[in-house]
Design an enzyme around this catalytic site. Structure first.
Site: not given
Ligand code: 13P
Ligand code: ZN
Length: 267
Positions: A117, A140, A142, A171, A212
């Site tokens: 990436e 990044h 998941h 919050e 993703h």
């Protein structure tokens, strides 16, 4: 030959990478090699390290002159986040962008190829530099529940997704009042994904990569992690209420508005 010296400032950054990578694994946000981290360390890497010889050289996917001479710590491609947590320097490396911005060198301590990436990470670092931003970290990952929501047609609409997340937990509105940007699905690792992400970051510090994962930017990795954890909490609660067969009531608009003054929320 001079070997890379891990000074106190770099050690602190690497300790933080290890701590947060461990949390990400524990959270279940990092199946197999999922997720990656990059940090612009140009200001702290030290002059001697900056001139280390290249262990390997890779072309950049396009000219990135803005990053010329800049150095980064980047997690390695196909490396497991739980192993980054145990030893960042065996699962990531420092890299230096060439003076003409057309390639970058891995400078050590080990010859570890950076994340697939990288086009997104470096495009974002270019964007942050152009804005003179103090943010130097890109994460990044998941997060399961937040990523799952990007499969829900209703929530492909950024406004609706943010409103739902804010309404599920005060919050979230307090700490992420600009919400998330929604990036339509693109092939992982591509410049197309990178460009759409940069566009989303014009107005947000976080972007959902549809079907993703999520990407965030900030000054410190721990801060990005904590905010993502808070965002994901809303997604979890939404899922729980729906799984019980109910439609969540959510905070009303008046209840959300009531947070603005006491928490000095800047919209
Ligand atoms: P890397 O192992 O190349 O970092 O890729 C993991 C990932 O999450 C791709 O989107
Ligand atoms: Zn990913």
């Amino acid at each position: 030959m001079f070997k890379m010296k891990i000074n106190e400032a770099l050690k602190q950054k690497l300790d933080e990478v290890a701590e947060i990578a461990g949390y990400i694994w524990q959270k279940g946000w990092a199946e197999r090699n999922a997720g990656n981290i990059s940090i612009n360390v140009t200001d702290i890497i030290g002059d001697e390290n900056k001139s280390l010889p290249a262990l390997s050289r890779y072309p950049l996917p396009r000219d990135m002159k803005e990053l010329a001479g800049n150095c980064f710590f980047v997690t390695g491609t196909l490396k497991l986040m739980r192993n980054v947590g145990k030893n960042p320097l065996k699962n990531g490396s420092f890299v230096r962008v060439a003076p003409d911005g057309s390639s970058y060198d891995v400078i050590g301590p080990e010859n570890i190829k950076p994340t697939s990436e990288l086009p997104s990470h470096f495009s974002i670092h270019v964007f942050l530099k152009k804005k003179n931003s103090s943010k130097k970290v890109v994460l990044h990952t998941h997060p399961t529940e937040l990523t799952a929501l990007s499969h829900v047609i209703e929530f492909k609409d950024e406004k609706r997704l943010n409103e739902m997340l804010w309404k599920m937990h005060p919050e979230v509105f307090i700490v992420v009042p600009r919400g998330l940007g929604m990036v339509p699905y693109e092939v992982p690792g591509t410049l197309e994904l990178a460009d759409l992400t940069v566009k989303a970051l014009e107005n947000h510090d976080f972007a959902v990569w549809e079907k993703h994962g999520v990407l965030g930017v900030g000054e410190e990795l721990v801060e990005i992690f904590d905010l993502l954890d808070t965002l994901n909490k809303s997604a979890i609660m939404y899922g729980y209420v729906k799984a019980c067969g109910h439609q969540p009531e959510g905070l009303t608009q008046a209840q959300l508005d009531g947070l603005i003054k006491p928490f000095n929320i800047k919209l």
